[in-house]
Design a protein around this motif. Sequence first.
Motif, PDB file in Angstrom:
ATOM      1  N   ASP A  65      -4.013  -6.252   0.862  1.00  0.00           N
ATOM      2  CA  ASP A  65      -3.244  -4.697   1.454  1.00  0.00           C
ATOM      3  C   ASP A  65      -4.684  -4.597   2.079  1.00  0.00           C
ATOM      4  O   ASP A  65      -4.933  -4.206   3.799  1.00  0.00           O
ATOM      5  N   GLN A  66      -5.640  -3.808   2.045  1.00  0.00           N
ATOM      6  CA  GLN A  66      -6.473  -3.920   2.817  1.00  0.00           C
ATOM      7  C   GLN A  66      -7.023  -4.248   3.393  1.00  0.00           C
ATOM      8  O   GLN A  66      -7.799  -4.114   4.460  1.00  0.00           O
ATOM      9  N   LEU A  67      -7.831  -5.690   3.015  1.00  0.00           N
ATOM     10  CA  LEU A  67      -8.001  -6.745   3.921  1.00  0.00           C
ATOM     11  C   LEU A  67      -7.226  -6.822   5.580  1.00  0.00           C
ATOM     12  O   LEU A  67      -7.817  -6.760   6.864  1.00  0.00           O
ATOM     13  N   GLY A  75      -6.976  -4.843  11.358  1.00  0.00           N
ATOM     14  CA  GLY A  75      -5.866  -4.241  12.071  1.00  0.00           C
ATOM     15  C   GLY A  75      -4.737  -4.630  12.467  1.00  0.00           C
ATOM     16  O   GLY A  75      -4.293  -4.437  13.590  1.00  0.00           O
ATOM     17  N   PHE A  76      -3.802  -5.759  11.230  1.00  0.00           N
ATOM     18  CA  PHE A  76      -2.655  -5.914  11.509  1.00  0.00           C
ATOM     19  C   PHE A  76      -2.196  -5.569  10.240  1.00  0.00           C
ATOM     20  O   PHE A  76      -2.263  -5.199   9.230  1.00  0.00           O
ATOM     21  N   GLU A  77      -0.699  -5.849  10.169  1.00  0.00           N
ATOM     22  CA  GLU A  77       0.010  -5.647   8.910  1.00  0.00           C
ATOM     23  C   GLU A  77       0.958  -6.826   8.360  1.00  0.00           C
ATOM     24  O   GLU A  77       0.462  -7.614   8.890  1.00  0.00           O
ATOM     25  N   ASP A  86     -10.777 -16.653   2.396  1.00  0.00           N
ATOM     26  CA  ASP A  86      -9.327 -15.963   2.422  1.00  0.00           C
ATOM     27  C   ASP A  86      -9.958 -15.034   3.977  1.00  0.00           C
ATOM     28  O   ASP A  86      -8.677 -15.261   5.141  1.00  0.00           O
ATOM     29  N   LYS A  87     -11.001 -14.950   3.575  1.00  0.00           N
ATOM     30  CA  LYS A  87     -11.495 -13.649   4.981  1.00  0.00           C
ATOM     31  C   LYS A  87     -11.434 -14.180   6.208  1.00  0.00           C
ATOM     32  O   LYS A  87     -11.197 -14.214   7.607  1.00  0.00           O
ATOM     33  N   ALA A 110      -2.196  -5.582 -10.112  1.00  0.00           N
ATOM     34  CA  ALA A 110      -2.373  -4.955  -9.571  1.00  0.00           C
ATOM     35  C   ALA A 110      -3.376  -4.830  -7.985  1.00  0.00           C
ATOM     36  O   ALA A 110      -3.304  -4.136  -6.739  1.00  0.00           O
ATOM     37  N   GLU A 111      -4.564  -5.037  -8.998  1.00  0.00           N
ATOM     38  CA  GLU A 111      -5.942  -4.756  -8.016  1.00  0.00           C
ATOM     39  C   GLU A 111      -6.025  -5.548  -6.846  1.00  0.00           C
ATOM     40  O   GLU A 111      -6.450  -5.800  -5.725  1.00  0.00           O
ATOM     41  N   GLN A 112      -5.351  -7.487  -7.000  1.00  0.00           N
ATOM     42  CA  GLN A 112      -4.944  -8.112  -5.951  1.00  0.00           C
ATOM     43  C   GLN A 112      -4.517  -8.037  -5.119  1.00  0.00           C
ATOM     44  O   GLN A 112      -4.707  -8.166  -3.749  1.00  0.00           O
ATOM     45  N   LEU A 113      -3.001  -7.514  -5.001  1.00  0.00           N
ATOM     46  CA  LEU A 113      -2.277  -6.878  -4.563  1.00  0.00           C
ATOM     47  C   LEU A 113      -3.466  -5.827  -3.445  1.00  0.00           C
ATOM     48  O   LEU A 113      -2.648  -5.546  -2.577  1.00  0.00           O
ATOM     49  N   ILE A 114      -3.901  -4.691  -3.679  1.00  0.00           N
ATOM     50  CA  ILE A 114      -4.179  -3.760  -3.057  1.00  0.00           C
ATOM     51  C   ILE A 114      -5.318  -3.874  -2.613  1.00  0.00           C
ATOM     52  O   ILE A 114      -5.437  -3.634  -1.374  1.00  0.00           O
ATOM     53  N   ALA A 115      -6.437  -4.806  -2.731  1.00  0.00           N
ATOM     54  CA  ALA A 115      -7.251  -6.162  -2.207  1.00  0.00           C
ATOM     55  C   ALA A 115      -6.497  -6.997  -1.186  1.00  0.00           C
ATOM     56  O   ALA A 115      -6.840  -6.838   0.029  1.00  0.00           O
TER      57      ALA A 115
END
Length: 320
Positions: free
Chosen positions: A156-158, A163-165, A118-119, A149-154
């Motif tokens: 978002d962090q990624l 450096g993108f949104e 994924d990364k 919820a944990e996956q959504l946060i992860a």
Amino acid sequence: MGGMSARTPAADTAAAPTHRAGFACFVGRPNAGKSTLTNALVGQKVAITSNRPQTTRHTVRGIVHRPDAQLILVDTPGLHKPRTLLGERLNDVVRTTWAEVDVIGFCLPADQKLGPGDKFIAKELAGIKKTPKIAIITKTDLVDSKTLAEQLIAVDQLSKELGFEWAQIVPVSAVGDKQVQLVADLIIPLLPDSPPLYPEGDLTDEPEQVMVAELIREAALEGVRDELPHSIAVVVEEMIPREDRPADKPLLDIHANVYIERPSQKGIIIGPKGKRLKEVGMKSRKHIEALLGTPVFLDLHVKVAKDWQRDPKQLRKLGF
């Protein structure tokens, strides 16, 4: 000159509601739920789940028709660390496609923690600056709300780390059809204003022969994916309606060759006493009949095309 202001904005919109149309592709590692999502959006089995590397420009996997929009889902082969000429060529195709579509949907399964695969993809996506990217968390029906919820946060962090949104992050369960339409709702506003690019009723523009080859390849890979991940290519030599059949009982003869790289792989595909090949034939025939809506006689042969993945001449012959 001064007559411009006479047309109120309201009258404008009534005259010509905007129609959007454009291309989106779903990316993600194998089994991330891309095909299931495509099928749910288009409402019919058009995406074929085998990872046959396509090097044709933009194979259309399906089209979502709406009164005010047309969303065309195109295929991109999986991005992977190239080991062969084919691999490198495919990665170039992937990057070109990503830069050319209007929206990229990155599918990440809710039930698996973010991994190196994924990364690797996310990092490549970060390099494609202009194209809006949506993170789609798939298979939400398999997890509880805390895991989701944990996956959504992860996820978002990624993007923050790289450096993108994300234009959107959307959880979806294609199985329950929950929020599948929401995915289309979120992608469509990101598409350009455009009249429809395909006639209504078109679901896929892939020639039938390619789809038939794809179905055979999928059946041939089932159960031996680990032993022969990419070393199968299928070429449909001909599809001919059987002569002398009454109009109400047509039969389509399909002759296809399954190509493998080495003689030692022949036994794996054919199986003891030809049992496996028979199963492959039966299984793919069912799918082909469903796809084409006509009874089919399928004639399958296994052939060795030595190291086809590394040989540009063979690659061309096998349609890559």
